[in-house]
Design an enzyme around this catalytic site. Structure first.
Site, PDB file in Angstrom:
ATOM      1  N   SER A 179      28.132  32.422 -17.295  1.00 26.50           N
ATOM      2  CA  SER A 179      29.132  33.161 -18.077  1.00 26.50           C
ATOM      3  C   SER A 179      28.755  33.343 -19.535  1.00 26.50           C
ATOM      4  O   SER A 179      29.178  34.313 -20.156  1.00 26.50           O
ATOM      5  CB  SER A 179      30.498  32.489 -17.955  1.00 26.50           C
ATOM      6  OG  SER A 179      30.413  31.110 -18.225  1.00 26.50           O
ATOM      7  N   HIS A 207      31.280  36.419 -12.481  1.00 27.62           N
ATOM      8  CA  HIS A 207      30.705  37.543 -13.240  1.00 27.62           C
ATOM      9  C   HIS A 207      29.800  38.446 -12.415  1.00 27.62           C
ATOM     10  O   HIS A 207      29.279  39.428 -12.926  1.00 27.62           O
ATOM     11  CB  HIS A 207      29.945  37.015 -14.459  1.00 27.62           C
ATOM     12  CG  HIS A 207      30.804  36.193 -15.353  1.00 27.62           C
ATOM     13  ND1 HIS A 207      31.654  36.736 -16.276  1.00 27.62           N
ATOM     14  CD2 HIS A 207      30.996  34.853 -15.415  1.00 27.62           C
ATOM     15  CE1 HIS A 207      32.315  35.771 -16.894  1.00 27.62           C
ATOM     16  NE2 HIS A 207      31.936  34.622 -16.380  1.00 27.62           N
ATOM     17  N   LYS A 239      38.244  39.554 -13.886  1.00 28.13           N
ATOM     18  CA  LYS A 239      37.113  40.121 -14.623  1.00 28.13           C
ATOM     19  C   LYS A 239      36.829  41.538 -14.112  1.00 28.13           C
ATOM     20  O   LYS A 239      37.595  42.442 -14.402  1.00 28.13           O
ATOM     21  CB  LYS A 239      35.944  39.154 -14.570  1.00 28.13           C
ATOM     22  CG  LYS A 239      36.282  37.952 -15.468  1.00 28.13           C
ATOM     23  CD  LYS A 239      35.472  36.736 -15.311  1.00 28.13           C
ATOM     24  CE  LYS A 239      36.031  35.663 -16.257  1.00 28.13           C
ATOM     25  NZ  LYS A 239      35.818  34.311 -15.768  1.00 28.13           N
TER      26      LYS A 239
HETATM   27  C1  LIG Z   1      36.412  33.032 -16.002  1.00 27.50           C
HETATM   28  C2  LIG Z   1      35.700  32.055 -15.144  1.00 27.50           C
HETATM   29  C3  LIG Z   1      36.393  31.141 -14.350  1.00 27.50           C
HETATM   30  C4  LIG Z   1      37.871  30.943 -14.480  1.00 27.50           C
HETATM   31  O1  LIG Z   1      38.562  31.983 -13.912  1.00 27.50           O
HETATM   32  P1  LIG Z   1      40.053  32.278 -14.394  1.00 27.50           P
HETATM   33  O2  LIG Z   1      40.622  33.130 -13.346  1.00 27.50           O
HETATM   34  O3  LIG Z   1      39.930  32.943 -15.721  1.00 27.50           O
HETATM   35  O4  LIG Z   1      40.735  30.928 -14.498  1.00 27.50           O
HETATM   36  C5  LIG Z   1      35.675  30.372 -13.471  1.00 27.50           C
HETATM   37  N1  LIG Z   1      34.333  30.451 -13.398  1.00 27.50           N
HETATM   38  C6  LIG Z   1      33.636  31.294 -14.168  1.00 27.50           C
HETATM   39  C7  LIG Z   1      32.156  31.335 -14.050  1.00 27.50           C
HETATM   40  C8  LIG Z   1      34.296  32.107 -15.077  1.00 27.50           C
HETATM   41  O5  LIG Z   1      33.604  32.900 -15.879  1.00 27.50           O
END
Ligand SMILES: *Cc1c(COP(=O)(O)O)cnc(C)c1O
Length: 388
Positions: A179, A207, A239
């Site tokens: 991330s 991602h 995302k």
């Molecule tokens: C954003 C993210 C999460 C958390 O997800 P949310 O739905 O925002 O709680 C978990 N793992 C990764 C790699 C992320 O980038």
């Protein structure tokens, strides 16, 4: 007297002294290439809305019509009476897209990751995680009570040594796309090594899902790995899909085990059903508007070519995440502030989110950006970088 207040104040002071204090922006606009903060419009290069679906008219319309149909709140947890037809249909669609027998919705990625790890692992097991894994995976590993080791980033040889030495049940956990770095895990190699040692592999594709693979099925699909090779697949919906929530996909046994035993699944209110319906619309758009992914990749290439010409040190990444490596936390902060003056939003990512000395500007591109906006970004980056 309890020491809580004094402790909180001391920690805040320390953060402030080290240039590590976080501040929230308050947006007065939807997510998009341009956002409004405190009355001023900015070019936005820090959103994870990689496909520009968070404010897609069809996703909004579906959310609205589903709210008219289902109301707003789900009213209860999934196991009581909060599981709606919209949730169910979304789970089936996610299982199909990822090529897994079943999928299970969670309210957030953080909940899904900590939920899976605390359900699968027991004291005496081993969990091995890439040291750059997302905080929710690291936390889940720690909460689980299993023996927890991190291995060097993307280092299959280091992982293999840990696997060979450990007795008992072993789970290997990685981000599909990291991330804060934007690079991908060597999934095929990791799957081979874990299988050789009779361990399980879990991939968090927050991602990569929506971005890589046919129809955006994700990094695991792009690597051609089956449910046997990656028994636990997790991805988020907030995302690239532009909505909210997360899911875990895998075997019938895995999903039924989570439904029965994951406290993060059982003891929380289900996502609003309208959000599940909106996510179904996002899935349709993944299929119908493949140009979004093409355009995103074209912008990534454009940014990387431009940065190369300008000698701007971008990390080695093919994803929508294109970090500019700065080093010191205060320099990253000053660069971010200089860009903000110029009307460009990019957040400075500092410890403890990334290791000390590796502070960066985490630039993210989305399919909603234009080529002109990427050129403008390069111009501002170059000016601000040199002014420093
Ligand atoms: C954003 C993210 C999460 C958390 O997800 P949310 O739905 O925002 O709680 C978990 N793992 C990764 C790699 C992320 O980038």
């Amino acid at each position: 007297m309890a020491a809580f207040a004094a402790r909180l104040a001391a920690r805040l002071d320390e953060r402030r002294r080290e240039d590590l204090l976080r501040r929230r922006l308050t947006l007065a606009s939807p997510q998009g290439p341009r956002v409004v903060v405190e009355g001023r419009e900015y070019l936005n290069f820090c959103s994870n809305d990689y496909l520009g679906l968070a404010s897609h008219p069809r996703v909004i319309a579906r959310l609205q019509s589903a709210a008219a149909q289902y109301g707003v709140g789900s009213g209860a947890s999934h196991l009581v009476c909060g599981h709606s037809a919209a949730h169910h249909e979304l789970e089936e669609a996610l299982a199909e897209l990822t090529g897994r027998p079943r999928a299970l919705l969670f309210s957030s990625g953080y909940m899904a990751n900590t939920g899976v790890l605390t359900t699968l692992l027991e004291r005496g097991d081993h969990v091995f995680e890439d040291r750059l894994n997302h905080a929710s995976l690291l936390d889940g590993g720690m909460f689980s009570g299993a023996r927890f080791r991190r291995f060097a980033h993307n280092d299959c040889a280091a992982l293999e040594k840990l696997l060979a030495r450990a007795a008992g049940d072993r789970l290997v956990v990685v981000d599909g796309v990291f991330s804060m770095d934007g690079d991908s895990a060597p999934l095929a190699d990791l799957a081979r090594v874990t299988a050789q040692h009779d361990a399980w592999l879990m991939v968090d594709d927050a991602h990569g899902f929506g971005v890589f693979g046919d129809n955006g099925a994700g990094s695991v699909a792009a690597a051609g790995l089956s449910a046997d090779e990656v028994p636990v697949l997790m991805a988020t919906l907030g995302k690239a899909l532009g909505t909210a929530g997360a899911f875990v996909a895998g075997s019938e046994l895995l999903i039924e085990g989570l439904i029965q035993h994951s406290r993060n699944y059982i003891y929380t209110t289900a996502l609003p059903p309208a959000l599940a319906a909106a996510t179904l619309e996002s899935l349709d758009l993944l299929r119908e508007e493949g140009w979004r992914r093409e355009h995103l990749f074209a912008l990534v290439r454009r940014l990387r070519a431009g940065a190369g010409e300008l000698d701007l040190p971008l990390a080695d990444s093919r994803s929508a995440i294109q970090p500019l490596l700065v080093g010191a936390a205060d320099t990253a902060l000053r660069l971010s502030a200089a860009l903000r003056e110029r009307g460009v939003l990019i957040s400075a990512i500092r410890p403890p989110t990334v290791p000390a000395g590796t502070s960066r500007l985490r630039i993210t591109l989305t399919a909603a950006h234009t080529e002109e906006q990427v050129d403008l970004l390069l111009e501002h980056l170059s000016d601000a970088w040199r002014a420093l």
